[in-house]
Design a protein around this motif. Structure first.
Motif, PDB file in Angstrom:
ATOM      1  N   ALA A 109       0.832  -1.214   0.000  1.00 22.38           N
ATOM      2  CA  ALA A 109       0.000   0.000   0.000  1.00 22.38           C
ATOM      3  C   ALA A 109       0.859   1.254   0.000  1.00 22.38           C
ATOM      4  CB  ALA A 109      -0.925  -0.008   1.213  1.00 22.38           C
ATOM      5  N   ALA A 110       2.018   1.176   0.640  1.00 22.97           N
ATOM      6  CA  ALA A 110       2.876   2.356   0.771  1.00 22.97           C
ATOM      7  C   ALA A 110       3.543   2.749  -0.551  1.00 22.97           C
ATOM      8  CB  ALA A 110       3.954   2.112   1.826  1.00 22.97           C
ATOM      9  N   TRP A 111       3.544   1.826  -1.526  1.00 25.65           N
ATOM     10  CA  TRP A 111       4.159   2.180  -2.809  1.00 25.65           C
ATOM     11  C   TRP A 111       3.445   3.351  -3.475  1.00 25.65           C
ATOM     12  CZ3 TRP A 111       8.756   1.235  -4.603  1.00 25.65           C
ATOM     13  CH2 TRP A 111       9.456   0.102  -4.179  1.00 25.65           C
ATOM     14  N   SER A 112       2.162   3.548  -3.146  1.00 28.88           N
ATOM     15  CA  SER A 112       1.431   4.668  -3.747  1.00 28.88           C
ATOM     16  C   SER A 112       1.985   6.013  -3.297  1.00 28.88           C
ATOM     17  CB  SER A 112      -0.050   4.574  -3.407  1.00 28.88           C
ATOM     18  OG  SER A 112      -0.252   4.721  -2.018  1.00 28.88           O
ATOM     19  N   VAL A 113       2.699   6.013  -2.149  1.00 24.38           N
ATOM     20  CA  VAL A 113       3.310   7.254  -1.651  1.00 24.38           C
ATOM     21  C   VAL A 113       4.401   7.716  -2.610  1.00 24.38           C
ATOM     22  CG1 VAL A 113       4.563   8.263   0.314  1.00 24.38           C
ATOM     23  CG2 VAL A 113       2.745   6.604   0.704  1.00 24.38           C
ATOM     24  N   ASP A 115       4.197   8.038  -5.683  1.00 25.46           N
ATOM     25  CA  ASP A 115       3.621   8.721  -6.856  1.00 25.46           C
ATOM     26  C   ASP A 115       4.386  10.020  -7.134  1.00 25.46           C
ATOM     27  OD1 ASP A 115       1.700   7.660  -8.368  1.00 25.46           O
ATOM     28  OD2 ASP A 115       0.034   8.746  -7.470  1.00 25.46           O
ATOM     29  N   SER A 121      -1.500   9.915  -3.224  1.00 23.56           N
ATOM     30  CA  SER A 121      -0.885   8.960  -2.311  1.00 23.56           C
ATOM     31  C   SER A 121      -1.574   8.910  -0.963  1.00 23.56           C
ATOM     32  CB  SER A 121       0.588   9.323  -2.104  1.00 23.56           C
ATOM     33  OG  SER A 121       0.700  10.610  -1.521  1.00 23.56           O
ATOM     34  N   GLY A 124      -3.186   5.417  -0.119  1.00 21.11           N
ATOM     35  CA  GLY A 124      -2.156   4.416   0.130  1.00 21.11           C
ATOM     36  C   GLY A 124      -1.452   4.641   1.451  1.00 21.11           C
ATOM     37  N   ARG A 125      -1.217   5.910   1.795  1.00 17.88           N
ATOM     38  CA  ARG A 125      -0.549   6.233   3.055  1.00 17.88           C
ATOM     39  C   ARG A 125      -1.419   5.859   4.241  1.00 17.88           C
ATOM     40  NH1 ARG A 125       1.392  12.236   3.403  1.00 17.88           N
ATOM     41  NH2 ARG A 125       2.266  11.531   1.429  1.00 17.88           N
ATOM     42  N   VAL A 127      -3.830   3.586   4.340  1.00 17.96           N
ATOM     43  CA  VAL A 127      -3.921   2.128   4.429  1.00 17.96           C
ATOM     44  C   VAL A 127      -2.630   1.547   4.990  1.00 17.96           C
ATOM     45  CG1 VAL A 127      -4.113  -0.001   3.088  1.00 17.96           C
ATOM     46  CG2 VAL A 127      -5.627   1.919   2.590  1.00 17.96           C
ATOM     47  N   ALA A 128      -1.497   2.049   4.514  1.00 14.22           N
ATOM     48  CA  ALA A 128      -0.202   1.543   4.986  1.00 14.22           C
ATOM     49  C   ALA A 128      -0.036   1.759   6.484  1.00 14.22           C
ATOM     50  CB  ALA A 128       0.931   2.235   4.223  1.00 14.22           C
TER      51      ALA A 128
END
Length: 212
Positions: A109-113, A115, A121, A124-125, A127-128
């Motif tokens: 989920a943190a991979w969206s950060v 962006d 992001s 994702g942040r 959720v992470a």
């Protein structure tokens, strides 16, 4: 003789794997906390290039930390042998596996950060952080308490470390996301347990050599 050699090597494997996990996980947590100090409260803050680099480094460490943790779990279970309590060992195994799965979910989920410009992001942040500080740490708490219980029943853990284990488990269970940096309690406990395991093995080997 071969079986005896395997048994003697197990504490070493647990100690080394636990130390590797503790160092990698603590490094990843520190990097993420430095890059995103506000957590979900700072969801609207744009993540700059330096912060994205720190988060990327942390996320790249997570798979190796998970592998080391699985090795650590396996070595600890082998030490218990046929004397393990099936109920407690089942909770031990289940909590450890769910912890790793949740940790990997938080990393994904943190991979969206990462962006470009940090746009989009926020979700994702959130959720992470929820997966790491709420769910993964609760599973870590159960793992700590069951491991401490098994080790105490087998008589392989000093009383001070037994107390520390239960306190660490309660801290992770109750505190959760309310206190920043509380996630470091788990890798710190794993490191202490691993170093104690390595030290105990070294002492046992020294006494065996002396008696021989």
């Amino acid at each position: 003789m071969e079986r005896k050699h395997k048994r003697l090597a197990t504490p070493w494997a647990a100690g080394v794997a636990g130390t590797v996990f503790a160092i990698l996980t603590a490094t990843a947590i520190v990097l993420v906390r430095i890059a995103m100090p506000s957590g979900v409260d700072g969801a609207q803050v744009t993540v700059d290039a330096g912060q994205r680099s720190a988060v990327r480094t942390a996320l790249e460490l997570i798979p190796f930390a998970g592998i080391a943790f699985l090795w650590f779990m396996g070595a600890l279970r082998e030490q218990a042998g046929e004397h393990e309590d099936k109920f407690v060992s089942t909770v031990f195994l289940g909590s450890g596996l769910v912890f790793v799965a949740t940790l990997f979910g938080a990393a994904a989920a943190a991979w969206s950060v990462l962006d470009e410009g940090g746009q989009g992001s926020s979700f994702g942040r959130d959720v992470a952080y929820a997966l790491l500080t709420t769910y993964a740490m609760r599973m870590a708490a159960v793992f700590v308490m069951t491991t401490t219980t098994i080790a105490h029943r087998l008589g392989v853990l000093p009383r001070p470390l037994t107390v520390v284990g239960y306190l660490a488990g309660l801290t992770l269970l109750v505190v959760g996301a309310n206190v920043p940096w509380s996630e470091l309690v788990f890798p710190a406990w794993v490191l202490v347990l691993s170093l104690n395991t390595l030290w105990s093995r070294r002492s046992t080997a020294s006494r065996t050599t002396a008696s021989t």
